[in-house]
Write a protein that holds these residues in place. Structure first.
Motif, PDB file in Angstrom:
ATOM      1  N   LEU A 171       0.601  -1.500   0.140  1.00 49.37           N
ATOM      2  CA  LEU A 171       0.348   0.032   0.173  1.00 49.37           C
ATOM      3  C   LEU A 171       0.562   1.412  -0.374  1.00 49.37           C
ATOM      4  CD1 LEU A 171      -2.167  -0.908   2.407  1.00 49.37           C
ATOM      5  CD2 LEU A 171      -2.548  -1.031   0.342  1.00 49.37           C
ATOM      6  N   LYS A 172       1.839   1.337   0.529  1.00 47.22           N
ATOM      7  CA  LYS A 172       2.498   2.476   0.649  1.00 47.22           C
ATOM      8  C   LYS A 172       3.557   2.360  -0.971  1.00 47.22           C
ATOM      9  CE  LYS A 172       3.891   2.132   5.645  1.00 47.22           C
ATOM     10  NZ  LYS A 172       4.971   1.737   6.864  1.00 47.22           N
ATOM     11  N   ALA A 173       3.760   1.358  -1.492  1.00 47.00           N
ATOM     12  CA  ALA A 173       4.417   1.289  -2.108  1.00 47.00           C
ATOM     13  C   ALA A 173       3.718   2.257  -3.954  1.00 47.00           C
ATOM     14  CB  ALA A 173       5.069   0.452  -3.191  1.00 47.00           C
ATOM     15  N   THR A 177       2.882   9.318  -0.547  1.00 47.13           N
ATOM     16  CA  THR A 177       3.159  10.955  -0.688  1.00 47.13           C
ATOM     17  C   THR A 177       2.035  10.913   0.518  1.00 47.13           C
ATOM     18  OG1 THR A 177       1.938  11.362  -2.100  1.00 47.13           O
ATOM     19  CG2 THR A 177       3.915  11.337  -2.396  1.00 47.13           C
ATOM     20  N   ALA A 178       1.460   9.891   0.925  1.00 51.11           N
ATOM     21  CA  ALA A 178       0.446  10.065   1.936  1.00 51.11           C
ATOM     22  C   ALA A 178       0.932   9.419   3.294  1.00 51.11           C
ATOM     23  CB  ALA A 178      -0.231   8.283   1.555  1.00 51.11           C
ATOM     24  N   PRO A 179       0.260  10.001   4.252  1.00 47.87           N
ATOM     25  CA  PRO A 179       0.992  10.656   5.616  1.00 47.87           C
ATOM     26  C   PRO A 179       0.223   9.119   6.167  1.00 47.87           C
ATOM     27  CG  PRO A 179      -0.714  12.450   5.256  1.00 47.87           C
ATOM     28  CD  PRO A 179      -1.100  11.223   3.918  1.00 47.87           C
ATOM     29  N   PRO A 180       1.511   7.961   6.344  1.00 47.84           N
ATOM     30  CA  PRO A 180       1.077   7.248   7.066  1.00 47.84           C
ATOM     31  C   PRO A 180       0.388   6.377   8.084  1.00 47.84           C
ATOM     32  CG  PRO A 180       3.721   7.274   7.589  1.00 47.84           C
ATOM     33  CD  PRO A 180       2.056   8.965   6.638  1.00 47.84           C
ATOM     34  N   ARG A 182      -2.729   7.410   7.095  1.00 48.85           N
ATOM     35  CA  ARG A 182      -4.437   7.231   6.133  1.00 48.85           C
ATOM     36  C   ARG A 182      -3.684   5.571   6.237  1.00 48.85           C
ATOM     37  NH1 ARG A 182      -7.813  10.470   5.117  1.00 48.85           N
ATOM     38  NH2 ARG A 182      -7.490  11.259   3.578  1.00 48.85           N
ATOM     39  N   ILE A 183      -2.557   5.875   5.900  1.00 49.21           N
ATOM     40  CA  ILE A 183      -2.118   3.352   5.223  1.00 49.21           C
ATOM     41  C   ILE A 183      -3.500   3.321   6.077  1.00 49.21           C
ATOM     42  CG2 ILE A 183      -0.758   2.249   4.772  1.00 49.21           C
ATOM     43  CD1 ILE A 183      -1.250   3.935   2.364  1.00 49.21           C
ATOM     44  N   TYR A 184      -2.265   2.820   7.684  1.00 52.86           N
ATOM     45  CA  TYR A 184      -3.141   2.150   8.442  1.00 52.86           C
ATOM     46  C   TYR A 184      -4.288   2.115   8.849  1.00 52.86           C
ATOM     47  CZ  TYR A 184       2.205   1.265   9.469  1.00 52.86           C
ATOM     48  OH  TYR A 184       3.856   1.159   9.512  1.00 52.86           O
ATOM     49  N   TRP A 185      -4.613   3.543   9.091  1.00 48.72           N
ATOM     50  CA  TRP A 185      -6.640   3.151   9.379  1.00 48.72           C
ATOM     51  C   TRP A 185      -6.901   2.665   8.357  1.00 48.72           C
ATOM     52  CZ3 TRP A 185      -8.738   3.678  13.542  1.00 48.72           C
ATOM     53  CH2 TRP A 185      -7.894   4.775  14.637  1.00 48.72           C
ATOM     54  N   SER A 234      -9.094   7.935  -2.286  1.00 50.65           N
ATOM     55  CA  SER A 234      -8.810   9.301  -1.596  1.00 50.65           C
ATOM     56  C   SER A 234      -7.760   9.208  -1.069  1.00 50.65           C
ATOM     57  CB  SER A 234     -10.416   9.181  -0.990  1.00 50.65           C
ATOM     58  OG  SER A 234     -10.528  10.169  -0.289  1.00 50.65           O
ATOM     59  N   VAL A 235      -7.329   7.970  -0.385  1.00 47.97           N
ATOM     60  CA  VAL A 235      -6.442   8.130   0.349  1.00 47.97           C
ATOM     61  C   VAL A 235      -5.449   8.287  -0.057  1.00 47.97           C
ATOM     62  CG1 VAL A 235      -5.234   6.718   2.389  1.00 47.97           C
ATOM     63  CG2 VAL A 235      -7.375   6.244   2.600  1.00 47.97           C
ATOM     64  N   ALA A 236      -4.452   8.064  -1.205  1.00 47.20           N
ATOM     65  CA  ALA A 236      -3.371   8.395  -1.848  1.00 47.20           C
ATOM     66  C   ALA A 236      -3.326  10.209  -2.342  1.00 47.20           C
ATOM     67  CB  ALA A 236      -3.293   7.258  -3.619  1.00 47.20           C
ATOM     68  N   ARG A 237      -4.816  10.447  -2.639  1.00 51.55           N
ATOM     69  CA  ARG A 237      -4.916  11.578  -2.788  1.00 51.55           C
ATOM     70  C   ARG A 237      -3.966  12.721  -1.323  1.00 51.55           C
ATOM     71  NH1 ARG A 237      -9.345  10.303  -5.797  1.00 51.55           N
ATOM     72  NH2 ARG A 237     -10.140  10.745  -4.367  1.00 51.55           N
TER      73      ARG A 237
END
Length: 237
Positions: A171-173, A177-180, A182-185, A234-237
């Motif tokens: 997901l991070k890859a 640039t997404a806040p970390p 947000r990825i965990y949520w 949406s998270v990625a934006r």
């Protein structure tokens, strides 16, 4: 007389051939059969009553064995619960790793969120769909462990954290640039939906007036991939 005795001995040896002794089953085979019987009974009980609602005596009754045998093989109820969890999670994790490896080898850096969600979610849904009752019970246990503070956070970590961290890395890859946080949520919401769907609670059956069936795991899977793919953008934006 000698001829008569010889013929008599020959007759006896022909009439009563030596019987072959059946080989004793290997101790390892007997142990495997006994432990699987115990784990099958425990799995059903844990699925129906939760981790804390089951006793060793109830497991022994369900498995039709003496409680002392469970103590001998496992020690206590907590170790039975962990063994129930580990027995099937090994297979699920192997299928997920194989799917992730194959996907990354096929697409390289051209991963998509739909593809990443698919290789994380599909292996566990498909094994429950294809392999029947025991896996349905296991799925219910996982759902309870993931949703309850007291249900088994420790065994979730023991059995699933390595594959979860790989999923989060993918997901991070996809969204560097997404806040970390947000990825965990995002992962937490995917995980909650995953185990809720696997638990097949019947809630959606009632809410939809029968239009949707919680037992339709194929529909659950495809809907999750569609909904969370759009959410991740949406998270990625």
């Amino acid at each position: 007389m000698t001829d008569i005795l010889a013929r008599s001995a020959k007759t006896r040896s022909t009439a009563r051939p030596a019987t072959k002794r059946r080989p004793r089953r290997a101790q390892a085979d007997r142990r495997e059969e006994a432990t699987n019987t115990i784990l099958d009974a425990a799995e059903k009980l844990f699925a129906l009553h939760g981790r804390d609602g089951v006793t060793l005596k109830a497991i022994a009754t369900g498995a039709n064995v003496d409680s002392s045998l469970i103590h001998y093989y496992f020690g206590d109820k907590d170790r039975v619960f962990r063994a129930v969890f580990a027995r099937r999670s090994v297979e699920v994790n192997a299928a997920r790793v194989a799917a992730m490896d194959a996907y990354e080898a096929r697409v390289g850096s051209a991963m998509t969120i739909e593809g990443v969600l698919d290789v994380f979610l599909r292996p566990i849904y498909e094994v429950v769909i294809e392999k029947g009752e025991g896996w349905v019970y296991f799925a219910a246990i996982v759902g309870h462990a993931n949703a309850s503070h007291f249900g088994g956070k420790d065994v979730m970590a023991e059995n699933f954290d390595p594959i979860v961290q790989r999923f989060i890395g993918m997901l991070k890859a996809l969204a560097p640039t997404a806040p970390p946080e947000r990825i965990y949520w995002f992962f937490d919401l995917v995980s909650s939906s995953l185990t809720h769907g696997l638990a097949q609670t019947g809630r959606i059956d009632d809410v939809s007036g029968g239009l949707c069936k919680s037992s339709d795991l194929a529909a659950v899977l495809e809907t999750m991939i569609a909904v969370f793919s759009e959410g991740f953008r949406s998270v990625a934006r």
